[in-house]
Design a protein around this motif. Sequence first.
Motif: not given
Length: 269
Positions: A189-197
Motif C-alpha cells: 500500500g501507499i499512504m498519504d502521510a503528508a499530515g503526520f510524517l
Amino acid sequence: MPKPEITPGAPCWADLMTSDIEKAKAFYAELFGWTYEVGDEEKYGGYTTAWKDGEQVAGLMSKMPEQATMPDVWTLYFNSADINETARKVEEAGGQTFVAPMEVPEQGHMAVFADPDGAVFGVWEGTGHTGFEKLAEPGSPVWFENFTRAYEPTVKFYRDALGWETSVMGDSPEFRYTTLGSGDDSKAGIMDAAGFLPEGVPANWHIYWGVKDADTAIETVTRLGAQVIRPIEDTPFGRMATVADPFGAVFLINEGFRQDEEAGAQPAE
C-alpha cells in the motif's frame, strides 16, 4: 500453508543492513524465532538468510566500512521479470538509481532505487533465489507500506515503474490510501502521510512482521534493549506497534491480521 506466489512488481524480499550482525541475529531470533544460514564469504560477503519453520523470510548483512555513518535500515525489494527494463522505467518515471543492476552469482540480479519522493527500495530478478517462502504468518512479513508526502505522484510512479495495477482504498482528507491489487489479492500500500510524517523524516517503506502476541513481542523488544516508537494499537487490521531494533532499524509488528489465511495482506493502518 502453500508458498506465496510472487508476481512481477510485488514485494519479494527484505533485508537488513546492520552495524552488528551477530547481535542483530540474536535479537531477531528471540523476537521472531528465526534461524540462520550464512552465505559464502567470498561470493556473498557473509550475507545471512533468516529462516522461519524451514522457509526463508529475510536477509541480514553487515555494513561495509564506507557505510559506517549510514543508519541501520530494512530494505524492501520488488520482483522484476527483467531488471534492466525495470531500471529504465524507474529512471523514466523520475526515480533515482543508487545501485545499478548487478549480478549476484547463482542467485539473480539486484538494483537499488529511490522513488521521486525519496523512498528507497530494491528490485530483484531471481534465478536461484526466488524470494519470500512464507508470508502472512508469525515470523514473516504481513504487509508493506509506503509513507509519502507526494501521494498522487508516488502512486503514478509505481504504476509506471513497476507496472502496478492499483485500487483506491480510501480517498478522504483523513485517509488517502492506494493498494497494489485489491481486496484479498492486495500486496502492498501507499499512504498519504503528508499530515503526520515528522519533519526531517523522508518518505519510506515500512515492513510489518507477524507475531503471535503483540504484548509479548513488545516485552521482548524492551528487554532486549530496542525502542518502542509507537505503542500497541488495536485496529481493524490487527494489533500493531512500531519499534526500532537495538541499532535503530525501524519496523512494525502485527498480531492477528490475516495470519491464519492465505498469504497476501491488506494495509495495517
